[in-house]
Design a protein around this motif. Structure first.
Motif, short mmCIF file in Angstrom:
data_model
loop_
_atom_site.label_atom_id
_atom_site.label_comp_id
_atom_site.label_asym_id
_atom_site.label_seq_id
_atom_site.Cartn_x
_atom_site.Cartn_y
_atom_site.Cartn_z
N TYR A 99 67.55 47.05 83.25
CA TYR A 99 68.34 45.96 82.70
C TYR A 99 69.30 46.44 81.61
N GLY A 100 69.41 47.75 81.43
CA GLY A 100 70.33 48.31 80.45
C GLY A 100 69.83 48.32 79.03
N ARG A 101 68.52 48.18 78.84
CA ARG A 101 67.95 48.16 77.49
C ARG A 101 67.39 49.54 77.15
N TYR A 102 67.65 49.97 75.91
CA TYR A 102 67.28 51.31 75.46
C TYR A 102 65.99 51.28 74.63
N PRO A 103 64.99 52.12 74.99
CA PRO A 103 63.79 52.22 74.16
C PRO A 103 64.03 53.20 73.01
N ILE A 104 64.10 52.69 71.81
CA ILE A 104 64.39 53.54 70.65
C ILE A 104 63.25 53.40 69.65
N GLY A 105 62.72 54.53 69.24
CA GLY A 105 61.66 54.56 68.23
C GLY A 105 61.10 55.95 68.11
N GLY A 106 60.30 56.15 67.08
CA GLY A 106 59.60 57.41 66.90
C GLY A 106 60.28 58.41 65.99
N LEU A 107 61.57 58.26 65.73
CA LEU A 107 62.27 59.24 64.89
C LEU A 107 62.42 58.78 63.45
N TRP A 108 62.21 57.51 63.18
CA TRP A 108 62.24 56.94 61.84
C TRP A 108 61.39 55.69 61.87
N ALA A 109 61.04 55.19 60.72
CA ALA A 109 60.19 54.00 60.64
C ALA A 109 61.04 52.74 60.68
N TRP A 110 60.61 51.79 61.49
CA TRP A 110 61.22 50.46 61.53
C TRP A 110 60.52 49.58 60.51
N ASP A 111 61.23 48.59 60.05
CA ASP A 111 60.67 47.57 59.17
C ASP A 111 61.17 46.23 59.68
N GLU A 112 60.35 45.19 59.54
CA GLU A 112 60.82 43.86 59.91
C GLU A 112 61.92 43.47 58.95
N TRP A 113 62.99 42.92 59.52
CA TRP A 113 64.11 42.47 58.69
C TRP A 113 63.74 41.09 58.15
N GLY A 114 63.87 40.91 56.85
CA GLY A 114 63.53 39.63 56.25
C GLY A 114 64.06 39.52 54.85
N ASP A 115 63.53 38.57 54.11
CA ASP A 115 64.02 38.29 52.76
C ASP A 115 63.86 39.47 51.80
N HIS A 116 62.93 40.39 52.08
CA HIS A 116 62.74 41.54 51.19
C HIS A 116 63.84 42.59 51.37
N VAL A 117 64.66 42.44 52.41
CA VAL A 117 65.76 43.37 52.67
C VAL A 117 67.03 42.78 52.05
N PRO A 118 67.72 43.54 51.19
CA PRO A 118 68.99 43.02 50.66
C PRO A 118 69.95 42.75 51.83
#
Length: 166
Positions: A99-118
């Protein structure tokens, strides 16, 4: 070290719930993502080509030591990094799923985007649009922000293949 990521495939008959992510410790994004396994900071998530391009743009702007490039012939995305990133350096190539979607992960840490992110008002409008992609639009926005809200909704629809969740 060279690796090739095999695209994970969520079952086509299961509901798809998006997440909004940023790179840990940054104000980038929000990136509209589709988890394929229990989310952890380094887990791969699926992203559309447009979001993968945004992730690359942000990485290159940040000079984080990881570079990425799309192969114009195959659409594969290859990440490269030097030993300053992980002590050894390497490459990883990810190919889009059917479906053209890219699996990206493992090279840096993800964080949930929310109010704690400027974030800016535009980022908040985009995030709200993505989060409300299955709902009727009832929110009023100042000039210019409705377009970002609509882009967030559209990105979530593209990522989830326009399927509605129960």
């Amino acid at each position: 070290m060279t690796t090739t990521a095999t695209p994970p495939h969520p079952a086509h008959d299961t509901p798809l719930s998006i997440q909004l992510l940023t790179v840990e410790g940054s104000a980038y994004g929000p990136y509209v993502a589709l988890p394929v396994s229990p989310p952890t900071p380094y887990a791969a998530h699926l992203f559309t080509r447009a979001t993968a391009e945004l992730i690359l743009h942000d990485m290159h702007r940040d000079e984080c030591g990881i570079r990425g490039e799309f192969d114009p012939a195959t659409g594969a995305l290859t990440f490269t990094w030097d030993r300053h990133h992980d002590g050894t350096g390497g490459t990883e190539t990810v190919t889009p799923d059917a479906y053209g979607r890219y699996p990206i992960g493992g090279l840096w840490a993800w964080d949930e985007w929310g109010d704690h992110v400027p974030h800016t008002a535009g980022q908040a409008a985009y995030a709200l649009g993505a989060a409300e992609y299955r709902e009727s639009v009832t929110t009023a926005f100042p000039d210019g922000l409705i377009e970002l809200y609509d882009r967030g909704r559209e990105e979530a629809h593209r990522l989830t293949l326009r399927r509605d969740e129960p």
